[in-house]
Design a protein around this motif. Structure first.
Motif, PDB file in Angstrom:
ATOM      1  N   TYR A 122      50.555  14.167 -11.882  1.00 56.44           N
ATOM      2  CA  TYR A 122      50.492  14.226 -10.419  1.00 56.44           C
ATOM      3  C   TYR A 122      49.482  13.216  -9.886  1.00 56.44           C
ATOM      4  CZ  TYR A 122      53.164  18.594 -10.155  1.00 56.44           C
ATOM      5  OH  TYR A 122      54.149  19.536 -10.234  1.00 56.44           O
ATOM      6  N   CYS A 123      49.796  12.657  -8.725  1.00 54.91           N
ATOM      7  CA  CYS A 123      48.804  11.905  -7.951  1.00 54.91           C
ATOM      8  C   CYS A 123      48.071  12.918  -7.086  1.00 54.91           C
ATOM      9  CB  CYS A 123      49.488  10.862  -7.062  1.00 54.91           C
ATOM     10  SG  CYS A 123      50.233   9.496  -7.971  1.00 54.91           S
ATOM     11  N   ARG A 124      46.772  12.951  -7.208  1.00 53.63           N
ATOM     12  CA  ARG A 124      45.983  13.963  -6.487  1.00 53.63           C
ATOM     13  C   ARG A 124      45.213  13.311  -5.343  1.00 53.63           C
ATOM     14  NH1 ARG A 124      45.491  19.546  -8.826  1.00 53.63           N
ATOM     15  NH2 ARG A 124      43.231  19.367  -8.780  1.00 53.63           N
ATOM     16  N   LEU A 125      45.201  13.997  -4.228  1.00 57.03           N
ATOM     17  CA  LEU A 125      44.444  13.572  -3.055  1.00 57.03           C
ATOM     18  C   LEU A 125      43.519  14.710  -2.662  1.00 57.03           C
ATOM     19  CD1 LEU A 125      43.926  11.844  -0.405  1.00 57.03           C
ATOM     20  CD2 LEU A 125      45.798  13.185   0.587  1.00 57.03           C
ATOM     21  N   GLU A 126      42.229  14.409  -2.543  1.00 56.77           N
ATOM     22  CA  GLU A 126      41.254  15.408  -2.118  1.00 56.77           C
ATOM     23  C   GLU A 126      40.590  14.952  -0.817  1.00 56.77           C
ATOM     24  OE1 GLU A 126      38.386  16.269  -5.105  1.00 56.77           O
ATOM     25  OE2 GLU A 126      39.833  17.134  -6.508  1.00 56.77           O
ATOM     26  N   VAL A 127      40.463  15.884   0.128  1.00 53.66           N
ATOM     27  CA  VAL A 127      39.731  15.624   1.366  1.00 53.66           C
ATOM     28  C   VAL A 127      38.692  16.740   1.486  1.00 53.66           C
ATOM     29  CG1 VAL A 127      39.833  15.367   3.862  1.00 53.66           C
ATOM     30  CG2 VAL A 127      41.727  14.540   2.442  1.00 53.66           C
ATOM     31  N   GLU A 128      37.430  16.357   1.345  1.00 48.00           N
ATOM     32  CA  GLU A 128      36.335  17.337   1.334  1.00 48.00           C
ATOM     33  C   GLU A 128      35.362  17.048   2.474  1.00 48.00           C
ATOM     34  OE1 GLU A 128      33.173  19.307  -1.879  1.00 48.00           O
ATOM     35  OE2 GLU A 128      34.140  17.370  -2.293  1.00 48.00           O
ATOM     36  N   ASP A 129      34.895  18.108   3.121  1.00 48.92           N
ATOM     37  CA  ASP A 129      33.920  17.948   4.198  1.00 48.92           C
ATOM     38  C   ASP A 129      32.835  19.013   4.084  1.00 48.92           C
ATOM     39  OD1 ASP A 129      34.481  20.407   5.953  1.00 48.92           O
ATOM     40  OD2 ASP A 129      36.476  19.518   5.841  1.00 48.92           O
ATOM     41  N   ASN A 130      31.763  18.824   4.824  1.00 48.99           N
ATOM     42  CA  ASN A 130      30.683  19.814   4.860  1.00 48.99           C
ATOM     43  C   ASN A 130      30.623  20.448   6.249  1.00 48.99           C
ATOM     44  OD1 ASN A 130      29.742  17.590   6.244  1.00 48.99           O
ATOM     45  ND2 ASN A 130      27.657  17.689   5.421  1.00 48.99           N
ATOM     46  N   GLY A 131      31.815  20.776   6.781  1.00 51.70           N
ATOM     47  CA  GLY A 131      31.927  21.325   8.120  1.00 51.70           C
ATOM     48  C   GLY A 131      31.769  22.828   8.194  1.00 51.70           C
ATOM     49  N   ILE A 132      32.449  23.438   9.154  1.00 54.66           N
ATOM     50  CA  ILE A 132      32.243  24.858   9.455  1.00 54.66           C
ATOM     51  C   ILE A 132      32.838  25.776   8.380  1.00 54.66           C
ATOM     52  CG2 ILE A 132      32.160  24.417  11.923  1.00 54.66           C
ATOM     53  CD1 ILE A 132      35.038  25.475  12.101  1.00 54.66           C
ATOM     54  N   GLY A 133      33.785  25.262   7.592  1.00 58.31           N
ATOM     55  CA  GLY A 133      34.374  26.072   6.531  1.00 58.31           C
ATOM     56  C   GLY A 133      35.345  27.117   7.054  1.00 58.31           C
ATOM     57  N   ILE A 134      35.931  27.857   6.123  1.00 61.29           N
ATOM     58  CA  ILE A 134      36.931  28.879   6.450  1.00 61.29           C
ATOM     59  C   ILE A 134      36.570  30.158   5.696  1.00 61.29           C
ATOM     60  CG2 ILE A 134      39.402  29.414   6.524  1.00 61.29           C
ATOM     61  CD1 ILE A 134      39.881  26.389   5.985  1.00 61.29           C
ATOM     62  N   SER A 135      36.611  31.286   6.383  1.00 57.84           N
ATOM     63  CA  SER A 135      36.313  32.562   5.731  1.00 57.84           C
ATOM     64  C   SER A 135      37.469  32.978   4.830  1.00 57.84           C
ATOM     65  CB  SER A 135      36.057  33.650   6.782  1.00 57.84           C
ATOM     66  OG  SER A 135      37.217  33.864   7.560  1.00 57.84           O
ATOM     67  N   SER A 166      37.213  26.825   0.135  1.00 60.45           N
ATOM     68  CA  SER A 166      36.324  26.740   1.286  1.00 60.45           C
ATOM     69  C   SER A 166      35.338  27.899   1.312  1.00 60.45           C
ATOM     70  CB  SER A 166      37.140  26.721   2.584  1.00 60.45           C
ATOM     71  OG  SER A 166      36.308  26.554   3.704  1.00 60.45           O
ATOM     72  N   GLN A 167      34.180  27.641   1.908  1.00 63.52           N
ATOM     73  CA  GLN A 167      33.172  28.664   2.162  1.00 63.52           C
ATOM     74  C   GLN A 167      32.715  28.540   3.601  1.00 63.52           C
ATOM     75  OE1 GLN A 167      30.386  27.897  -1.269  1.00 63.52           O
ATOM     76  NE2 GLN A 167      30.459  30.117  -1.440  1.00 63.52           N
ATOM     77  N   LEU A 168      32.621  29.660   4.274  1.00 60.60           N
ATOM     78  CA  LEU A 168      32.228  29.651   5.672  1.00 60.60           C
ATOM     79  C   LEU A 168      30.834  29.051   5.823  1.00 60.60           C
ATOM     80  CD1 LEU A 168      33.425  30.567   8.364  1.00 60.60           C
ATOM     81  CD2 LEU A 168      32.130  32.692   8.135  1.00 60.60           C
ATOM     82  N   GLY A 169      30.738  28.024   6.667  1.00 60.83           N
ATOM     83  CA  GLY A 169      29.460  27.377   6.926  1.00 60.83           C
ATOM     84  C   GLY A 169      29.079  26.298   5.935  1.00 60.83           C
ATOM     85  N   LYS A 170      29.907  26.096   4.892  1.00 58.43           N
ATOM     86  CA  LYS A 170      29.566  25.113   3.857  1.00 58.43           C
ATOM     87  C   LYS A 170      30.599  23.996   3.711  1.00 58.43           C
ATOM     88  CE  LYS A 170      26.692  28.185   1.045  1.00 58.43           C
ATOM     89  NZ  LYS A 170      26.452  28.730  -0.313  1.00 58.43           N
ATOM     90  N   GLY A 171      31.748  24.150   4.358  1.00 53.97           N
ATOM     91  CA  GLY A 171      32.749  23.090   4.284  1.00 53.97           C
ATOM     92  C   GLY A 171      34.018  23.507   3.561  1.00 53.97           C
ATOM     93  N   SER A 172      34.953  22.565   3.501  1.00 54.39           N
ATOM     94  CA  SER A 172      36.268  22.828   2.909  1.00 54.39           C
ATOM     95  C   SER A 172      36.709  21.673   2.019  1.00 54.39           C
ATOM     96  CB  SER A 172      37.317  23.040   4.005  1.00 54.39           C
ATOM     97  OG  SER A 172      36.944  24.087   4.877  1.00 54.39           O
ATOM     98  N   LEU A 173      37.545  22.010   1.047  1.00 55.99           N
ATOM     99  CA  LEU A 173      38.136  21.019   0.155  1.00 55.99           C
ATOM    100  C   LEU A 173      39.638  21.283   0.084  1.00 55.99           C
ATOM    101  CD1 LEU A 173      38.232  18.826  -2.075  1.00 55.99           C
ATOM    102  CD2 LEU A 173      37.623  20.619  -3.716  1.00 55.99           C
ATOM    103  N   PHE A 174      40.434  20.320   0.553  1.00 58.83           N
ATOM    104  CA  PHE A 174      41.887  20.409   0.452  1.00 58.83           C
ATOM    105  C   PHE A 174      42.354  19.481  -0.665  1.00 58.83           C
ATOM    106  CE2 PHE A 174      41.307  22.165   4.635  1.00 58.83           C
ATOM    107  CZ  PHE A 174      42.335  23.080   4.758  1.00 58.83           C
TER     108      PHE A 174
END
Length: 310
Positions: free
Chosen positions: A232-245, A292-300
């Motif tokens: 597979y070709c993998r694409l990751e988009v990670e941020d340190n934003g508000i996150g998701i519960s 994802s963690q609330l308040g720590k960001g998300s990784l798709f």
């Protein structure tokens, strides 16, 4: 549904009526002297009553099945009409909006060359910016209606993933600078070739990057990675934003859902971006997951088949 009901009727017949009939036949053959005419009549009446009861039950269930089928047909028709309505309204709105954007852009260029028109220029720029935001929402509605109606077309060709990523990040440069984000792009394996619809892959990347910018406070950090893993070709988009519960993660791919879905929500949008993204990924026989963690960001994480014809 019908098969389950038929199976239930069959079990009812064998569990109740068949044993009674079998007992009556056995007694008539093995010990006819033990059965008087009264007992025979009572047994026959019980069997006939049970058969009648079963027949009435079958008729009632058949009527209910017809009602359910009709309700399902009406619901399907309403869903089709809703999809057509979204598509028609979106198309009707997009045409005049495109004209508004074009003229506001032209006026902004003219006013920027003149002195003493700072206020007018600011107003025109605001109109242009909000018109573009509205156009994005309308495009989401159009894409969603096409997906719902099964009319989404795929134009497959051999494309290079990292090239599309670089192009998309460059197009988001203005939004990134405006929020003061630092965006890091890391291509671990190159080249990353895959057979896919270039425009749809770009839309996947754009939706994920847009969300990262949108839900990350000013001065945040966003990392985009590409690499290969198990075909597979993998694409990751990670941020340190508000996150998701945790309780919201199960709902993020639902249409018209957002992390904050209240009426007075802070972030604008219909909540269609991730629903569309997931459909586009599945259309390429790929997978999407989120951590994802609330308040720590998300990784798709998006996985697309590497050089595999769809």
């Amino acid at each position: 549904m019908k098969k389950k009901i038929s199976l239930g009727f069959g079990m009812l017949f064998f569990l109740i009526i068949f044993p009674l009939v079998g007992w009556l036949i056995y007694m008539l053959i093995a010990a006819p002297e033990r059965i008087c005419s009264t007992e025979l009549r009572v047994s026959v009446l019980i069997i006939l009553w049970l058969i009648g009861l079963l027949g009435a039950f079958i008729v009632k269930m058949s009527r209910q099945n017809k009602m359910l089928e009709e309700n399902n047909r009406q619901l399907a028709e309403l869903d089709r009409l809703k999809t057509e309505f979204l598509a028609n309204v979106s198309h009707e709105l997009r045409t005049p909006l495109t004209v508004i954007i074009g003229y506001s852009e032209l006026l902004a260029e003219r006013l920027s060359k003149e002195e003493g028109d700072a206020t007018n220029l600011k107003c025109i720029q605001t109109v242009h910016r909000k018109s573009e935001d509205l156009l994005l929402l309308i495009n989401d509605l159009i894409d969603f209606s096409r997906i719902e109606s099964g009319k989404l077309e795929m134009k497959i060709s051999r494309v290079q993933l990292e090239e599309i990523v670089n192009e998309t990040v460059e197009e988001f440069a203005t939004s990134i600078v405006k929020k003061g984000h630092k965006v890091e792009v890391v291509h671990k394996d190159t080249p990353l070739w895959l057979y896919a619809d270039r425009g749809k892959v770009k839309q996947i990347i754009a939706n994920l990057l847009h969300n990262a910018i949108k839900y990350t406070p000013s001065g945040g950090h966003i990392t985009i990675r590409t690499y290969t893993l198990k075909g597979y070709c993998r694409l990751e988009v990670e941020d340190n934003g508000i996150g998701i519960s945790e309780d919201q993660i199960t709902q993020i791919y639902q249409p018209f859902k957002q992390a904050d879905s209240s009426y007075n929500k802070k972030y604008e949008g219909f909540g269609l971006g991730l629903a569309i993204t997931k459909s586009l990924v599945r259309g390429h026989q790929g997978k999407i997951e989120v951590r994802s963690q609330l308040g720590k960001g998300s990784l798709f994480i998006v996985s697309l088949p590497r050089e595999k014809t769809i």
